[in-house]
Design a protein around this motif. Structure first.
Motif, PDB file in Angstrom:
ATOM      1  N   LEU A  82       0.802  -1.219   0.000  1.00 26.68           N
ATOM      2  CA  LEU A  82       0.000   0.000   0.000  1.00 26.68           C
ATOM      3  C   LEU A  82       0.837   1.272   0.000  1.00 26.68           C
ATOM      4  O   LEU A  82       0.296   2.361   0.170  1.00 26.68           O
ATOM      5  N   GLY A  83       2.139   1.141  -0.146  1.00 28.96           N
ATOM      6  CA  GLY A  83       2.991   2.313  -0.161  1.00 28.96           C
ATOM      7  C   GLY A  83       3.330   2.852   1.206  1.00 28.96           C
ATOM      8  O   GLY A  83       3.811   3.980   1.330  1.00 28.96           O
ATOM      9  N   VAL A  84       3.088   2.063   2.249  1.00 33.68           N
ATOM     10  CA  VAL A  84       3.385   2.499   3.612  1.00 33.68           C
ATOM     11  C   VAL A  84       4.893   2.464   3.824  1.00 33.68           C
ATOM     12  O   VAL A  84       5.542   1.462   3.506  1.00 33.68           O
ATOM     13  N   PRO A  85       5.473   3.538   4.365  1.00 34.91           N
ATOM     14  CA  PRO A  85       6.919   3.520   4.646  1.00 34.91           C
ATOM     15  C   PRO A  85       7.281   2.381   5.584  1.00 34.91           C
ATOM     16  O   PRO A  85       6.521   2.035   6.490  1.00 34.91           O
ATOM     17  N   ARG A  86       8.424   1.792   5.368  1.00 37.97           N
ATOM     18  CA  ARG A  86       8.848   0.645   6.170  1.00 37.97           C
ATOM     19  C   ARG A  86       8.811   0.951   7.659  1.00 37.97           C
ATOM     20  O   ARG A  86       8.459   0.089   8.469  1.00 37.97           O
ATOM     21  N   SER A  87       9.147   2.171   8.029  1.00 37.08           N
ATOM     22  CA  SER A  87       9.173   2.537   9.449  1.00 37.08           C
ATOM     23  C   SER A  87       7.780   2.524  10.082  1.00 37.08           C
ATOM     24  O   SER A  87       7.657   2.515  11.310  1.00 37.08           O
ATOM     25  N   ASP A  88       6.734   2.523   9.244  1.00 37.71           N
ATOM     26  CA  ASP A  88       5.355   2.543   9.742  1.00 37.71           C
ATOM     27  C   ASP A  88       4.643   1.198   9.573  1.00 37.71           C
ATOM     28  O   ASP A  88       3.445   1.097   9.854  1.00 37.71           O
ATOM     29  N   TRP A  89       5.344   0.186   9.108  1.00 32.02           N
ATOM     30  CA  TRP A  89       4.684  -1.101   8.873  1.00 32.02           C
ATOM     31  C   TRP A  89       4.070  -1.671  10.140  1.00 32.02           C
ATOM     32  O   TRP A  89       2.934  -2.142  10.120  1.00 32.02           O
ATOM     33  N   PHE A  90       4.830  -1.649  11.235  1.00 36.42           N
ATOM     34  CA  PHE A  90       4.315  -2.244  12.466  1.00 36.42           C
ATOM     35  C   PHE A  90       3.106  -1.477  12.987  1.00 36.42           C
ATOM     36  O   PHE A  90       2.079  -2.075  13.335  1.00 36.42           O
ATOM     37  N   ALA A  91       3.200  -0.154  13.048  1.00 37.98           N
ATOM     38  CA  ALA A  91       2.094   0.646  13.580  1.00 37.98           C
ATOM     39  C   ALA A  91       0.838   0.486  12.730  1.00 37.98           C
ATOM     40  O   ALA A  91      -0.274   0.361  13.258  1.00 37.98           O
ATOM     41  N   THR A  92       1.015   0.480  11.410  1.00 35.35           N
ATOM     42  CA  THR A  92      -0.129   0.362  10.519  1.00 35.35           C
ATOM     43  C   THR A  92      -0.788  -1.010  10.643  1.00 35.35           C
ATOM     44  O   THR A  92      -2.015  -1.122  10.747  1.00 35.35           O
ATOM     45  N   THR A  93       0.028  -2.061  10.642  1.00 36.50           N
ATOM     46  CA  THR A  93      -0.507  -3.411  10.761  1.00 36.50           C
ATOM     47  C   THR A  93      -1.171  -3.612  12.116  1.00 36.50           C
ATOM     48  O   THR A  93      -2.245  -4.221  12.208  1.00 36.50           O
ATOM     49  N   SER A  94      -0.567  -3.088  13.173  1.00 40.44           N
ATOM     50  CA  SER A  94      -1.153  -3.212  14.513  1.00 40.44           C
ATOM     51  C   SER A  94      -2.503  -2.522  14.581  1.00 40.44           C
ATOM     52  O   SER A  94      -3.440  -3.029  15.218  1.00 40.44           O
ATOM     53  N   THR A  95      -2.620  -1.363  13.941  1.00 42.35           N
ATOM     54  CA  THR A  95      -3.900  -0.653  13.934  1.00 42.35           C
ATOM     55  C   THR A  95      -4.988  -1.500  13.294  1.00 42.35           C
ATOM     56  O   THR A  95      -6.106  -1.616  13.824  1.00 42.35           O
ATOM     57  N   LEU A  96      -4.678  -2.100  12.155  1.00 40.80           N
ATOM     58  CA  LEU A  96      -5.649  -2.961  11.489  1.00 40.80           C
ATOM     59  C   LEU A  96      -5.998  -4.172  12.347  1.00 40.80           C
ATOM     60  O   LEU A  96      -7.180  -4.514  12.508  1.00 40.80           O
ATOM     61  N   VAL A  97      -4.986  -4.830  12.897  1.00 36.95           N
ATOM     62  CA  VAL A  97      -5.227  -6.032  13.702  1.00 36.95           C
ATOM     63  C   VAL A  97      -6.056  -5.705  14.934  1.00 36.95           C
ATOM     64  O   VAL A  97      -7.007  -6.420  15.274  1.00 36.95           O
ATOM     65  N   HIS A  98      -5.741  -4.612  15.604  1.00 33.93           N
ATOM     66  CA  HIS A  98      -6.484  -4.242  16.807  1.00 33.93           C
ATOM     67  C   HIS A  98      -7.929  -3.880  16.488  1.00 33.93           C
ATOM     68  O   HIS A  98      -8.845  -4.204  17.257  1.00 33.93           O
ATOM     69  N   TYR A  99      -8.153  -3.213  15.355  1.00 35.24           N
ATOM     70  CA  TYR A  99      -9.541  -2.923  14.971  1.00 35.24           C
ATOM     71  C   TYR A  99     -10.295  -4.217  14.690  1.00 35.24           C
ATOM     72  O   TYR A  99     -11.432  -4.411  15.142  1.00 35.24           O
ATOM     73  N   ILE A 100      -9.667  -5.115  13.931  1.00 34.41           N
ATOM     74  CA  ILE A 100     -10.315  -6.383  13.583  1.00 34.41           C
ATOM     75  C   ILE A 100     -10.682  -7.165  14.843  1.00 34.41           C
ATOM     76  O   ILE A 100     -11.814  -7.632  14.996  1.00 34.41           O
ATOM     77  N   LEU A 101      -9.727  -7.304  15.750  1.00 39.12           N
ATOM     78  CA  LEU A 101      -9.984  -8.077  16.961  1.00 39.12           C
ATOM     79  C   LEU A 101     -11.006  -7.394  17.861  1.00 39.12           C
ATOM     80  O   LEU A 101     -11.862  -8.058  18.458  1.00 39.12           O
ATOM     81  N   GLY A 102     -10.935  -6.069  17.965  1.00 39.47           N
ATOM     82  CA  GLY A 102     -11.884  -5.356  18.807  1.00 39.47           C
ATOM     83  C   GLY A 102     -13.303  -5.442  18.286  1.00 39.47           C
ATOM     84  O   GLY A 102     -14.243  -5.708  19.047  1.00 39.47           O
ATOM     85  N   ALA A 103     -13.476  -5.235  16.992  1.00 43.29           N
ATOM     86  CA  ALA A 103     -14.823  -5.272  16.405  1.00 43.29           C
ATOM     87  C   ALA A 103     -15.397  -6.682  16.438  1.00 43.29           C
ATOM     88  O   ALA A 103     -16.579  -6.870  16.746  1.00 43.29           O
TER      89      ALA A 103
END
Length: 243
Positions: free
Chosen positions: A143-164
């Protein structure tokens, strides 16, 4: 050579690790995590506790294995992609597919929501967390996410998925439940009562609730879940692309 009897062949099949995990998932689906005991498994598999411990170390290990088996079945495999796996469109679609796979798995196996949260927060080195992060994170890279943001971006998605998914998994359609029933007449009745309650509030103090009361009454949880995924993906795209 002695010909194996049907009973001996069946016994070897029952005592495999895969059969034990399958039986564990069945127990969990029927009565929840509290029902997963060596005694219950022994009765279901018509075997002794020693045979079960021969294949799984303890109930904690078995619970993790049962969780992993459901997660593996829920997440898309690379072969399911019909286009170039390196494109943004394919990355977004595969994230949506993974999210929906986990959502539907939790709907089918209500015990899974708690176990996913436990595995991600308390056992990130176990088998479950790496599978989820690899499935989602592998697509985030497209998705063009900078490598330095891969963890934060993926964590945001995972946490939303698990929370919902956890929120939607809590209630069911039994009379003693507290919360929103997932389907059926009780759900429609519950949402209608909430809508009426919101509309009865003072419009001057709660103008927004008055505006969305009818939308809340007819909303679909699964579609709302996907809307959240799409909003996050739209934000990722907007932030990642150069001005």
């Amino acid at each position: 050579m002695t010909t194996p009897t049907p009973q001996s062949r069946r016994r070897r099949q029952v005592l495999s690790r895969e059969r034990i995990i399958e039986a564990a998932v069945g127990l969990l689906d029927t009565a929840g995590a509290g029902a997963l005991t060596v005694r219950a498994l022994s009765e279901r598999l018509s075997t002794g506790s020693g045979a079960i411990y021969h294949h799984v170390g303890n109930m904690g290990e078995l619970l993790q294995a049962a969780t992993e088996s459901v997660v593996v079945a829920a997440l898309p495999t690379p072969q399911e992609s019909t286009t170039d796996p390196g494109t943004e469109d394919t990355g977004r679609e595969r994230i949506r597919a993974a999210a929906l796979g986990l959502y539907d798995a939790v709907a089918e196996h209500p015990w899974l929501a708690v176990q996913l949260a436990v595995q991600v927060t308390r056992s990130p080195w176990g088998a479950v967390t790496p599978r989820i992060f690899e499935s989602i994170g592998g697509c985030v890279r497209t998705l063009g996410v900078p490598r330095s943001d891969w963890f934060a971006t993926t964590s945001t998605l995972v946490h939303y998925i698990l929370g919902a998914t956890s929120q939607n998994a809590q209630p069911s359609d039994t009379a003693d439940d507290v919360g929103v029933p997932r389907s059926g007449a009780r759900r429609a009745e519950f949402l209608d009562s909430v809508s009426k309650a919101w509309k009865s509030l003072d419009a001057g103090d709660h103008p927004f609730l008055h505006d969305i009361a009818d939308q809340m009454r007819g909303h679909d949880d699964r579609e709302q879940f996907l809307t959240g995924i799409d909003l996050i993906l739209a934000g990722i795209t907007a932030v990642s692309r150069p001005s």
